[in-house]
Design a protein around this motif. Structure first.
Motif, PDB file in Angstrom:
ATOM      1  N   ALA A   1       0.823  -1.213   0.000  1.00  0.00           N
ATOM      2  CA  ALA A   1       0.000   0.000   0.000  1.00  0.00           C
ATOM      3  C   ALA A   1       0.856   1.261   0.000  1.00  0.00           C
ATOM      4  O   ALA A   1       0.457   2.300  -0.547  1.00  0.00           O
ATOM      5  CB  ALA A   1      -0.927  -0.010   1.222  1.00  0.00           C
ATOM      6  N   MET A   2       2.022   1.211   0.621  1.00  0.00           N
ATOM      7  CA  MET A   2       2.914   2.390   0.671  1.00  0.00           C
ATOM      8  C   MET A   2       3.813   2.491  -0.552  1.00  0.00           C
ATOM      9  O   MET A   2       4.579   3.444  -0.686  1.00  0.00           O
ATOM     10  CB  MET A   2       3.788   2.324   1.929  1.00  0.00           C
ATOM     11  N   ASP A   3       3.756   1.531  -1.462  1.00  0.00           N
ATOM     12  CA  ASP A   3       4.528   1.552  -2.705  1.00  0.00           C
ATOM     13  C   ASP A   3       6.029   1.617  -2.431  1.00  0.00           C
ATOM     14  O   ASP A   3       6.756   2.384  -3.053  1.00  0.00           O
ATOM     15  CB  ASP A   3       4.087   2.731  -3.587  1.00  0.00           C
ATOM     16  N   LEU A   4       6.506   0.794  -1.481  1.00  0.00           N
ATOM     17  CA  LEU A   4       7.938   0.742  -1.197  1.00  0.00           C
ATOM     18  C   LEU A   4       8.657  -0.014  -2.311  1.00  0.00           C
ATOM     19  O   LEU A   4       8.051  -0.774  -3.062  1.00  0.00           O
ATOM     20  CB  LEU A   4       8.189   0.053   0.143  1.00  0.00           C
ATOM     21  N   SER A   5       9.958   0.186  -2.393  1.00  0.00           N
ATOM     22  CA  SER A   5      10.750  -0.490  -3.423  1.00  0.00           C
ATOM     23  C   SER A   5      10.839  -1.976  -3.126  1.00  0.00           C
ATOM     24  O   SER A   5      10.613  -2.431  -1.988  1.00  0.00           O
ATOM     25  CB  SER A   5      12.158   0.107  -3.484  1.00  0.00           C
ATOM     26  N   GLU A   6      11.199  -2.721  -4.149  1.00  0.00           N
ATOM     27  CA  GLU A   6      11.300  -4.176  -4.007  1.00  0.00           C
ATOM     28  C   GLU A   6      12.356  -4.544  -2.978  1.00  0.00           C
ATOM     29  O   GLU A   6      12.169  -5.473  -2.171  1.00  0.00           O
ATOM     30  CB  GLU A   6      11.636  -4.800  -5.360  1.00  0.00           C
ATOM     31  N   THR A   7      13.467  -3.811  -2.963  1.00  0.00           N
ATOM     32  CA  THR A   7      14.541  -4.091  -2.003  1.00  0.00           C
ATOM     33  C   THR A   7      14.056  -3.869  -0.574  1.00  0.00           C
ATOM     34  O   THR A   7      14.315  -4.685   0.330  1.00  0.00           O
ATOM     35  CB  THR A   7      15.748  -3.179  -2.296  1.00  0.00           C
ATOM     36  N   GLN A   8      13.313  -2.746  -0.344  1.00  0.00           N
ATOM     37  CA  GLN A   8      12.793  -2.473   0.994  1.00  0.00           C
ATOM     38  C   GLN A   8      11.796  -3.550   1.439  1.00  0.00           C
ATOM     39  O   GLN A   8      11.801  -3.990   2.595  1.00  0.00           O
ATOM     40  CB  GLN A   8      12.119  -1.090   1.021  1.00  0.00           C
ATOM     41  N   VAL A   9      10.940  -3.965   0.502  1.00  0.00           N
ATOM     42  CA  VAL A   9       9.916  -4.966   0.836  1.00  0.00           C
ATOM     43  C   VAL A   9      10.578  -6.286   1.233  1.00  0.00           C
ATOM     44  O   VAL A   9      10.223  -6.900   2.256  1.00  0.00           O
ATOM     45  CB  VAL A   9       8.953  -5.171  -0.346  1.00  0.00           C
ATOM     46  N   LYS A  10      11.573  -6.730   0.448  1.00  0.00           N
ATOM     47  CA  LYS A  10      12.232  -8.003   0.750  1.00  0.00           C
ATOM     48  C   LYS A  10      12.953  -7.942   2.075  1.00  0.00           C
ATOM     49  O   LYS A  10      12.889  -8.883   2.890  1.00  0.00           O
ATOM     50  CB  LYS A  10      13.212  -8.355  -0.371  1.00  0.00           C
ATOM     51  N   GLY A  11      13.656  -6.844   2.318  1.00  0.00           N
ATOM     52  CA  GLY A  11      14.389  -6.717   3.572  1.00  0.00           C
ATOM     53  C   GLY A  11      13.471  -6.687   4.770  1.00  0.00           C
ATOM     54  O   GLY A  11      13.726  -7.353   5.801  1.00  0.00           O
ATOM     55  N   LEU A  12      12.357  -5.902   4.670  1.00  0.00           N
ATOM     56  CA  LEU A  12      11.429  -5.785   5.795  1.00  0.00           C
ATOM     57  C   LEU A  12      10.682  -7.102   6.047  1.00  0.00           C
ATOM     58  O   LEU A  12      10.470  -7.507   7.203  1.00  0.00           O
ATOM     59  CB  LEU A  12      10.432  -4.645   5.522  1.00  0.00           C
ATOM     60  N   HIS A  13      10.293  -7.776   4.968  1.00  0.00           N
ATOM     61  CA  HIS A  13       9.578  -9.051   5.130  1.00  0.00           C
ATOM     62  C   HIS A  13      10.474 -10.072   5.821  1.00  0.00           C
ATOM     63  O   HIS A  13      10.028 -10.823   6.718  1.00  0.00           O
ATOM     64  CB  HIS A  13       9.123  -9.567   3.762  1.00  0.00           C
ATOM     65  N   THR A  14      11.760 -10.106   5.433  1.00  0.00           N
ATOM     66  CA  THR A  14      12.703 -11.029   6.071  1.00  0.00           C
ATOM     67  C   THR A  14      12.872 -10.681   7.543  1.00  0.00           C
ATOM     68  O   THR A  14      12.859 -11.567   8.416  1.00  0.00           O
ATOM     69  CB  THR A  14      14.063 -10.965   5.343  1.00  0.00           C
ATOM     70  N   ALA A  15      13.020  -9.383   7.864  1.00  0.00           N
ATOM     71  CA  ALA A  15      13.189  -8.953   9.258  1.00  0.00           C
ATOM     72  C   ALA A  15      11.960  -9.304  10.083  1.00  0.00           C
ATOM     73  O   ALA A  15      12.069  -9.712  11.261  1.00  0.00           O
ATOM     74  CB  ALA A  15      13.461  -7.451   9.297  1.00  0.00           C
ATOM     75  N   ALA A  16      10.748  -9.151   9.485  1.00  0.00           N
ATOM     76  CA  ALA A  16       9.503  -9.448  10.213  1.00  0.00           C
ATOM     77  C   ALA A  16       9.415 -10.927  10.563  1.00  0.00           C
ATOM     78  O   ALA A  16       8.905 -11.306  11.636  1.00  0.00           O
ATOM     79  CB  ALA A  16       8.305  -9.015   9.371  1.00  0.00           C
ATOM     80  N   MET A  17       9.927 -11.787   9.668  1.00  0.00           N
ATOM     81  CA  MET A  17       9.845 -13.237   9.899  1.00  0.00           C
ATOM     82  C   MET A  17      10.648 -13.657  11.131  1.00  0.00           C
ATOM     83  O   MET A  17      10.328 -14.667  11.771  1.00  0.00           O
ATOM     84  CB  MET A  17      10.375 -13.989   8.664  1.00  0.00           C
ATOM     85  N   ILE A  18      11.682 -12.871  11.502  1.00  0.00           N
ATOM     86  CA  ILE A  18      12.560 -13.281  12.614  1.00  0.00           C
ATOM     87  C   ILE A  18      12.807 -12.125  13.575  1.00  0.00           C
ATOM     88  O   ILE A  18      13.834 -12.073  14.245  1.00  0.00           O
ATOM     89  CB  ILE A  18      13.903 -13.814  12.063  1.00  0.00           C
ATOM     90  N   HIS A  19      11.853 -11.155  13.654  1.00  0.00           N
ATOM     91  CA  HIS A  19      12.119  -9.967  14.444  1.00  0.00           C
ATOM     92  C   HIS A  19      12.267 -10.245  15.939  1.00  0.00           C
ATOM     93  O   HIS A  19      12.875  -9.467  16.668  1.00  0.00           O
ATOM     94  CB  HIS A  19      11.030  -8.911  14.222  1.00  0.00           C
ATOM     95  N   ASP A  20      11.719 -11.349  16.413  1.00  0.00           N
ATOM     96  CA  ASP A  20      11.837 -11.684  17.842  1.00  0.00           C
ATOM     97  C   ASP A  20      12.877 -12.758  18.102  1.00  0.00           C
ATOM     98  O   ASP A  20      12.862 -13.429  19.156  1.00  0.00           O
ATOM     99  CB  ASP A  20      10.480 -12.156  18.383  1.00  0.00           C
ATOM    100  N   ILE A  21      13.824 -12.958  17.156  1.00  0.00           N
ATOM    101  CA  ILE A  21      14.826 -14.005  17.294  1.00  0.00           C
ATOM    102  C   ILE A  21      15.653 -13.837  18.558  1.00  0.00           C
ATOM    103  O   ILE A  21      16.162 -14.798  19.145  1.00  0.00           O
ATOM    104  CB  ILE A  21      15.735 -14.051  16.034  1.00  0.00           C
ATOM    105  N   GLY A  22      15.756 -12.585  19.042  1.00  0.00           N
ATOM    106  CA  GLY A  22      16.550 -12.321  20.256  1.00  0.00           C
ATOM    107  C   GLY A  22      15.951 -12.924  21.505  1.00  0.00           C
ATOM    108  O   GLY A  22      16.635 -13.066  22.536  1.00  0.00           O
ATOM    109  N   LYS A  23      14.650 -13.269  21.468  1.00  0.00           N
ATOM    110  CA  LYS A  23      14.007 -13.871  22.639  1.00  0.00           C
ATOM    111  C   LYS A  23      14.511 -15.281  22.913  1.00  0.00           C
ATOM    112  O   LYS A  23      14.156 -15.899  23.928  1.00  0.00           O
ATOM    113  CB  LYS A  23      12.493 -13.907  22.441  1.00  0.00           C
ATOM    114  N   ILE A  24      15.354 -15.796  22.008  1.00  0.00           N
ATOM    115  CA  ILE A  24      15.911 -17.140  22.225  1.00  0.00           C
ATOM    116  C   ILE A  24      16.794 -17.182  23.458  1.00  0.00           C
ATOM    117  O   ILE A  24      17.031 -18.237  24.040  1.00  0.00           O
ATOM    118  CB  ILE A  24      16.683 -17.586  20.954  1.00  0.00           C
ATOM    119  N   TYR A  25      17.277 -15.982  23.884  1.00  0.00           N
ATOM    120  CA  TYR A  25      18.111 -15.907  25.075  1.00  0.00           C
ATOM    121  C   TYR A  25      17.290 -15.633  26.333  1.00  0.00           C
ATOM    122  O   TYR A  25      17.830 -15.554  27.423  1.00  0.00           O
ATOM    123  CB  TYR A  25      19.187 -14.814  24.902  1.00  0.00           C
TER     124      TYR A  25
END
Length: 759
Positions: free
Chosen positions: A607-631
């Motif tokens: 909806a915000m018309d972000l670039s393909e690079t931004q979308v891929k990076g953000l989608h990847t970060a969202a998939m593992i954004h709580d990875i730090g809770k492993i500790y």
């Protein structure tokens, strides 16, 4: 006796009558003689008056016989030519007073005057006694006798040598007139009267202080715009009113000095005409006696146009001289053989290293030394030919020796001119030493460049639009398996294309844009092998210049790299999913949280018309954004009650832990930074660094909104899921405070339109 007596008486009476008659005749003769003397005195005064006017006039006056013998010349003309008035009488006017080169020209006009008996006007050059020259404009008229034959030729002249740049002031002429019938003093008087009335100058006779006008000629009336009668009838104040304001005291003082015997001087004066116009006149005054009273005869002429023209010329000359003196070109005017410099500007001094004074006083030997030895024959030969008027090239190059010993290259542009009446050569000099050095450097660079191109690893070529090779280097020949460039250039360009239409497409793009960059074409080698080439070219006129690279091996390598990249990206995604799954096994209550956040993020990004690079990076970060809770200990993550401060502090470090884990993975996007910032808030109340506003990257602001929406709308061990309305209310109330308002607005719109499901 009476008879005798009577006779005697008669004889005695007769002598008495004769005596009386003789006495009467004597008285008559005496009266006639007195009248004649009176007439002679009157004529003498009038002649003196006329001659004073003529001699005081700034205009030349002369009379001559039809045979060119000078009869009279006024003092102004005689003095200008360097003679006394008595020296010129009896001399041949054309032979003695006209420049030799002009004598035939003047004689032609003289004969024209004799044939037609009408006024002639011509310009000529008069010859001074010292053999110098003086330009003049001459008006000659024929004065006829009773038999309609030329009695005398009357000439009026204006000196134009001083005013040769100003507009010539038209001079009046006496014209033809019929002389009186008798050859008497009245005839002479009439001639001089007509001369005075037809002067080219205005003339006043003034008397008294303040002055009044007692005589004015027609030209004076015309200059001032009054009639002669109006001028003569003016009172003293009106006469002073003819002068420009402020000049009256000085003029009155000068009149008084001249009347007391001061030497008259020629002056320029500002006057006011009847119509209010301001004019300039040049005046000359001379004392005389007029009607028995001390007087000043003033001759003048209108120089208004001349003044304006001269002012304009002075201004133009000043600008021109400044332009010439400051010209970027060196300028020289030279005369004579050997050449002598008569004008030099400052640039020539800078070019040669000599001063202007030194250059203008050069001896022949110094002039020769100035010119480079090998170029002297060329320079002096061209100069002599140009001075003689021969047609030679106006521009050429030669060398000079500067005063400091340096050799400089000069380009000269010359032309023949007349300067101070003599032939001269005017030349412009341009120091082209730097240009010459640049030319030599360019030639050397071109040689090096040609060598470099011939031996370059990249193919270089030139062809015309019809497909014929003009040039090809060794690299291009080797690419297509030809022995050498000559072997290659004998083959038509079209024969090298694997596909016949490919060259047409290439030329179409090239003609439309004038250039083509990184265009792929398939060419056939001499052995028939197909190679993929990358070509860049430009079109200038009908010539194509290009560079070509063999990318056949590169294509194969790119295909292998593409395969490897796809494998790498697949492996990376599998790793990300594995990491997310690993976290969810430790926290079953948040199972699927990261996956749902990633889906929300993806909808908002689109909806915000972000670039393909931004979308891929953000989608990847969202998939593992709580990875730090492993500790974070599992019992804290799943505790159904409120956490203590120390426990919550442990939770708050999970973005930094996640960042530390992810920085060890070489993502093509800023995944680690997005994860680090996803709990930051606009007002700085977030963690772990308390960033504010634009300090938080846009990807992290989007992830923060999606994370909050998903968390509030999902069940947790310590609370039940909130309603959609409660969730929307929370993020809407904190838009611009905690959350990015633009992201919130888009998320709300998506939820309301049911394009984003949160339950």
């Amino acid at each position: 006796m009476d008879f005798l007596g009577e006779k005697t008486q008669d004889n005695q009476d007769k002598p008495s009558d004769e005596i009386q008659q003789l006495q009467a005749q004597k008285a008559s003769l005496e009266n006639a003689f007195e009248q004649l003397n009176a007439d002679r005195e009157s004529l003498k005064q009038e002649l003196d008056f006329a001659m004073k006017m003529i001699n005081s006039s700034p205009t030349y006056f002369f009379t001559a016989s039809p045979e060119c013998i000078t009869l009279l010349m006024n003092e102004t003309m005689a003095r200008a030519l360097g003679y006394k008035s008595t020296e010129v009488i009896g001399k041949d006017f054309i032979k003695y007073f006209v420049f030799p080169g002009e004598q035939l020209h003047v004689l032609k006009h003289w004969k024209e005057l004799q044939n037609h008996k009408s006024t002639v006007v011509f310009e000529t050059i008069l010859l001074n006694k010292d053999r110098s020259q003086r330009a003049a404009e001459i008006h000659c008229s024929a004065i006829l006798n009773n038999q309609k034959e030329i009695d005398v030729i009357f000439g009026v002249g204006i000196d134009t040598s001083i005013r040769n740049r100003a507009q010539k002031i038209a001079a009046g002429t006496a014209g033809e007139f019929e002389p009186p019938a008798e050859d008497s003093p009245r005839r002479i008087e009439e001639k001089y009267r007509q001369l005075i009335e037809n002067l080219a100058e205005g003339m006043f006779v003034v008397q008294g202080i303040p002055p009044c006008i007692v005589y004015a000629n027609p030209v004076a009336a015309e200059i001032f715009g009054y009639t002669i009668e109006e001028l003569i009838e003016m009172n003293e104040d009106q006469v002073l009113g003819l002068l420009a304001a402020g000049d009256e005291p000085a003029i009155l003082r000068r009149f008084e000095e001249v009347l007391k015997g001061a030497t008259p001087q020629r002056n320029e004066l500002c006057i006011k005409a009847k119509d209010g116009a301001v004019k300039w006149i040049q005046i000359f005054g001379q004392t005389m006696t007029y009607n028995g009273k001390p007087s000043i005869v003033i001759t003048f002429f209108d120089i208004t146009v001349q003044r304006q023209t001269l002012d304009h010329l002075r201004e133009s000359e000043g600008k021109y001289r400044a332009l010439i003196d400051k010209s970027p070109l060196g300028l020289v005017i030279a005369q004579g053989i050997p050449p002598r410099m008569v004008y030099v500007n400052e640039v020539i001094a800078e070019i040669t290293g000599y001063t202007i004074h030194e250059l203008m006083n050069f001896s022949l030997e110094q002039t020769k030394e100035l010119i480079y030895q090998d170029d002297r024959a060329l320079f002096f030969g061209r100069y002599q030919s140009r001075l003689a008027g021969e047609v030679v090239p106006s521009s050429y190059e030669f060398r000079i020796n500067r005063k400091d010993g340096q050799t400089r290259w000069i380009r000269i542009y010359s032309s023949r001119i007349m300067y101070n009446g003599e032939p001269a050569v005017q030349a412009s000099f341009l120091d082209i030493t730097g240009h010459r050095q640049m030319q030599n450097e360019l030639q050397e660079s071109e040689r090096k460049y040609r060598t470099l191109i011939d031996n370059a690893l990249i193919g270089v070529y030139k062809t015309n639009l019809s497909g014929q090779f003009i040039y090809a280097n060794n690299a291009f020949a080797r690419m297509l398996d030809y022995n050498d460039p000559d072997d290659l250039t004998r083959v038509p360009v079209e024969a090298m294309y694997c596909e016949a239409s490919a060259r047409s497409r290439f030329l179409t793009v090239l003609k439309e844009n004038g250039r083509i960059d990184h265009h792929e074409i398939a060419l056939r080698t001499k052995r028939g092998q197909e190679k993929t080439m990358l070509v860049s070219a430009i079109l200038e006129n009908d010539i194509i210049s290009g560079m070509i690279v063999d990318i056949s091996d590169r294509q194969h390598m790119q295909e292998r790299l593409k395969d490897n990249l796809e494998k790498y990206q697949g492996l990376m995604l599998n790793t990300i999913h594995a990491m997310a799954s690993m976290l969810e096994t430790r926290d079953p209550y948040t199972a699927g949280h990261q996956h749902r956040v990633a889906e929300l993020v993806l909808c908002i990004c689109v909806a915000m018309d972000l670039s393909e690079t931004q979308v891929k990076g953000l989608h990847t970060a969202a998939m593992i954004h709580d990875i730090g809770k492993i500790y974070v200990p599992a019992e804290i993550l799943s505790r159904p009650s409120t956490l203590t401060e120390s426990e919550f502090a442990l939770i708050k470090i999970h973005p930094m832990v996640g960042r530390d884990i992810l920085t060890k993975i070489d993502f093509p996007w800023p995944v680690a930074d997005i994860v680090l910032q996803h709990h930051e808030r606009l007002n700085g109340t977030g963690y772990p660094k308390g960033l504010k506003g634009d300090e938080i990257m846009i990807e992290a602001r989007i992830l923060a909104v999606a994370d909050v929406i998903e968390a509030m709308s999902s069940h947790r061990p310590y609370r039940a899921a909130l309603s959609t309305q409660e969730t929307l209310s929370e993020i809407e109330q904190n838009a611009g405070i905690l959350y990015d308002p633009v992201v919130v607005e888009i998320a709300l719109d998506l939820i309301k339109e049911k394009r984003l499901l949160i339950t």
